[in-house]
Design an enzyme around this catalytic site. Structure first.
Site, PDB file in Angstrom:
ATOM      1  N   ASP A 427       6.200   0.307  40.502  1.00  0.00           N
ATOM      2  CA  ASP A 427       4.823   0.000  40.862  1.00  0.00           C
ATOM      3  C   ASP A 427       4.413   0.777  42.108  1.00  0.00           C
ATOM      4  OD1 ASP A 427       2.374  -1.833  40.814  1.00  0.00           O
ATOM      5  OD2 ASP A 427       3.163  -2.142  42.834  1.00  0.00           O
ATOM      6  N   GLU A 482       4.080   4.368  37.962  1.00  0.00           N
ATOM      7  CA  GLU A 482       2.664   4.044  38.015  1.00  0.00           C
ATOM      8  C   GLU A 482       2.035   4.919  39.102  1.00  0.00           C
ATOM      9  OE1 GLU A 482      -0.177   0.165  38.766  1.00  0.00           O
ATOM     10  OE2 GLU A 482       1.131   0.953  40.320  1.00  0.00           O
TER      11      GLU A 482
END
Length: 800
Positions: A427, A482
């Site tokens: 993330d 991401e």
């Protein structure tokens, strides 16, 4: 728009989606949300040998040959015995420059990057015995059983004194003082009592230390493997828990990891909100109740959110407090192991959403609490502004610190070895890659935006080490980044000078769909524009595409189904009444958008839990603003399970398109091209060569922007939409978007027993005439052609 800087397709990225926004109330959402950015649009053409422009889709053979070409630099990156002089002498041959010569002006940047990586790796090998040994820090730090006792170690260089306290000593540490070594590591051995551990399993423990001001503070151990909170006390702080179950109580894995699929079809899930009831679901309930649903819809990978312990539930798991502990809301570490083993038994691989981009600002129950009295050189985090993310309200790691590297790399190995995760989705990678963290930054695709003083080289080197470690431990791991910036080389192997991820998320795609749904009428949809957004990605760097993830469903936004049908989903989804235009259009477009995204958007596909059947409502975690309600922090499985409701049609379509890829592997195919984008007819056609040399081409078609695309290999496949136009839907619900699959042994004859209306199937004549083994008759009215003959047989299967 800027031109291509080299002879290959360059970048696929886009506007900053809400993927970095993980909250459920507006204040927290604003803290999380990065500045909106413009889409990056770069040319994706190359100059061929005749000097003409043309699209380029490499075969697997050409890629593998390129990958096998040896150079000294590749050896340096992977061979422990290599020397730095090899790199210095042959830096011209870094593989990334052969893939994208447009990066040549930034050779010094890559030279420095690789030098930093190699030097760091060699230091680790020299002083720690290798990267994998270094990443076994969990066997040294925290609590570990050793002969006749328990050893506890903690890195806290600024502490003046330290003690271990807990239930086992009545929270009085005067008899359990710790000793500090020259590296700032405190340790203590607690001997067994009468042959039993002095610290009972599942009992509470904390690290007590005195900082420079002479004040004693209590903290949860940084390497704690379980943390719990008193549920009867509002906003109670978490306690560390000593977790060491007896051998008979420790979960034993029974099933091997499933083999790595040619392409991941990922089901993104949040265990806590997976119950149909207004409560937090457990790991075991998810394993028994939800995993079979995922398998039934033909996904091959589960991506679990919010696994690492986080004290604030509404952070969606992105403000981590305890990095080695499973979220206790859903059960124990052994319960999570049961879930992963159950997934493996069903043939499902499991990825973890890992958060190494930042940490919770919480002091009492988070890693941030160890900063008391510490300078930046002795801390997990940078000091001052550099150590604080002003939009996320969180702390930022100091990635060049030796013990921070040990902590984070060990964290990755811990989840792989102890819990058998099959990979990670990292993330917030954009925040890691740049000193500006993407805040108020517009990425246009100019390479100077990626390779400059703004690049956070410490984080880049950490990510290279992390990907090297993960793939050394588990060669078949799947690791996804991401990143919204589109940094070149992010998805290339470390040995080629890349950062080493297997895939990046195609984050511009959901933004494009949302823009169309909110701002354009149906007849304004541009096939070329949509196609560009779906196919614009970097050469050789794989993407995971998605039409919507959890980001598009959090409070303040709507799921795609809700955007399309809104309040009519509450009143118009019964099959017992005629469907309205809104419902028919909404379901057809929902199917088409998801399948187009899957067919053209990347080499992998992702869906968030519930969106496969058009979950109608947004996600809203319990918070003060909603009276701490779980009403919208759950999944309404009853909607898809009720036979007379139309949700079942979207679910069946989702299952069928996953099955289609399972059968024909179109996601992983490297020989593909969109041959036609017809604006007038609103049609796409994609031709794809089979991966076997002797097989024929594959035809992919999408009709009327309400259909989806079908991928079949021998000899052709097509999609037929029975929607008559873009502004009015006249057919029944289950015919509004239809996919028909034809295989080599089947013919398109319309004979009795076949499903679907075969006489209307059309494909472009210029495409069809290039397909072997079939005869075609031109349709004079439409300008297309009708398929009249194929090889043999008459079985046609309709996918609703």
């Amino acid at each position: 728009m800027i031109g291509c800087l080299g002879p290959y397709p360059i970048v696929a990225t886009g506007s900053l989606s809400p993927s970095l926004s993980k909250s459920c109330n507006e204040t927290f959402r604003n803290k999380q949300f990065l500045a909106k950015q413009q889409s990056v649009c770069l040319t994706s053409v190359f100059k061929n040998h005749q000097g003409c422009n043309g699209s380029y889709f490499p075969s697997k053979r050409s890629i593998s040959k390129r990958g096998r070409s040896s150079s000294k630099i590749s050896t340096v990156l992977t061979d422990d015995k290599s020397t730095m002089s090899s790199f210095e002498d042959d830096a011209e041959n870094i593989g990334i420059f052969r893939i994208d010569p447009g990066l040549e002006p930034y050779k010094d940047h890559f030279r420095y990057r690789v030098k930093r990586y190699v030097e760091q790796k060699k230091l680790i090998e020299k002083h720690e015995g290798g990267l994998e040994e270094f990443a076994k820090g969990y066997l040294k730090f925290g609590f570990n059983r050793e002969e006749n006792g328990i050893i506890y170690r903690e890195w806290a260089p600024a502490a003046q004194e330290a003690q271990l306290i807990g239930d086992f000593n009545g929270w009085d540490g005067s008899n359990h003082r710790m000793e500090k070594n020259q590296f700032g590591v405190w340790s203590i051995k607690i001997h067994d009592c009468d042959g039993n551990p002095a610290i009972p399993h599942n009992s509470r423990v904390k690290f007590r230390f005195k900082h420079g001001d002479g004040v004693w503070v209590d903290r949860i151990p940084a390497w704690i493997k379980y943390a719990t909170v008193d549920p009867t006390r509002f906003a109670a702080p978490y306690d560390g828990v000593y977790w060491d179950p007896a051998p008979l109580e420790r979960y034993q894995f029974k099933y091997p990891r499933p083999p790595k699929p040619s392409a991941p079809r990922i089901y993104e899930a949040h265990v806590g909100m997976s119950s149909s009831e207004s409560r937090i679901n457990s790991y075991r309930e998810f394993a028994d109740d939800i995993l079979p649903r995922i398998q039934a819809n033909n996904y091959n990978t589960v991506q679990l959110m919010a696994v690492m312990e986080h004290s604030y539930y509404a952070s969606f798991g992105y403000h981590v407090t305890n990095f080695f502990a499973v979220s206790s809301r859903s059960g124990t570490p052994e319960d999570l192991k049961y879930l992963i083993d159950k997934a493996h038994s069903l043939g499902l691989r499991v990825l973890m959403d890992v958060v190494h981009s930042h940490a919770s600002i919480n002091v009492i129950d988070g890693l941030n609490g160890f900063d008391v009295g510490q300078g930046s050189q002795d801390s997990y985090f940078h000091s001052g502004e550099r150590g604080y993310h002003k939009l996320w309200d969180s702390r930022l790691f100091k990635y060049d610190n030796w013990e921070v590297l040990r902590f984070l790399l060990s964290n990755l190995q811990w989840w792989i070895e102890e819990f058998k995760f099959d990979g990670f989705r990292f993330d917030g990678v954009t925040s890691m890659l740049y000193h500006h963290h993407g805040i108020n930054m517009t990425f246009t695709g100019n390479y100077s935006e990626y390779f400059s003083e703004a690049t956070e080289m410490d984080a880049v080197v950490y990510l290279m080490l992390a990907n090297c470690l993960i793939h050394n431990i588990l060669p078949d791991a799947t690791v996804i980044a991401e990143d919204v910036s589109g940094m070149p080389g992010l998805g290339l192997p470390v040995s080629e000078g890349g950062i080493g991820f297997d895939y990046r998320l195609a984050m511009a795609i959901p933004d494009k769909w949302i823009d169309y749904l909110k701002n354009k009428k149906d007849d304004e949809w541009s096939m070329k524009d949509i196609c560009w957004s779906l196919t614009n990605r970097r050469y050789t760097e794989k993407c995971v595409s998605y039409a919507e993830s959890h980001d598009q469903a959090i409070v303040g936004d709507k799921t795609m189904a809700f955007l399309l049908m809104d309040k009519e989903m509450y009143s118009g989804m019964s099959c017992l009444t005629d469907a309205s235009h809104t419902i028919e259009r909404g379901i057809a477009l929902h199917k088409m958008i998801h399948f187009l995204t899957m067919a053209l958007g990347g080499e992998g596909y992702l869906n968030f839990m519930g969106n496969e059947f058009g979950h109608p409502e947004w996600i809203d975690f319990p918070r003060e603003g909603n009276g701490w309600s779980y009403e919208r922090c759950r999944r309404q499985w009853n909607l898809v399970d009720t036979d007379h409701l139309r949700y079942k049609f979207m679910n069946a379509f989702d299952r069928a398109m996953n099955l289609l890829d399972d059968k024909f592997s179109f996601l992983s195919s490297t020989k593909q091209i969109v041959s036609s984008t017809n604006e007038e007819e609103k049609v796409y056609y994609r031709v794809e060569e089979s991966q076997e040399e002797d097989n024929n081409s594959t035809l992919v078609g999408v009709k009327d922007a309400y259909a989806a695309s079908d991928i079949a290999k021998n000899p052709e496949g097509y999609v037929e939409s029975e929607v008559s136009n873009l502004t009015g839907v006249e057919e029944t619900l289950d015919d509004a978007a239809t996919v028909v699959e034809i295989t080599e042994e089947q013919a398109y004859t319309g004979s009795e027993g076949s499903k679907g209306k075969t006489e209307d199937a059309k494909i472009p004549s210029d495409v069809a005439k290039n397909l072997e083994g079939s005869a075609f008759v031109e349709n004079e009215v439409s300008g297309l052609i009708e398929v009249k003959e194929t090889a043999a047989g008459s079985d046609i299967r309709e996918i609703p």
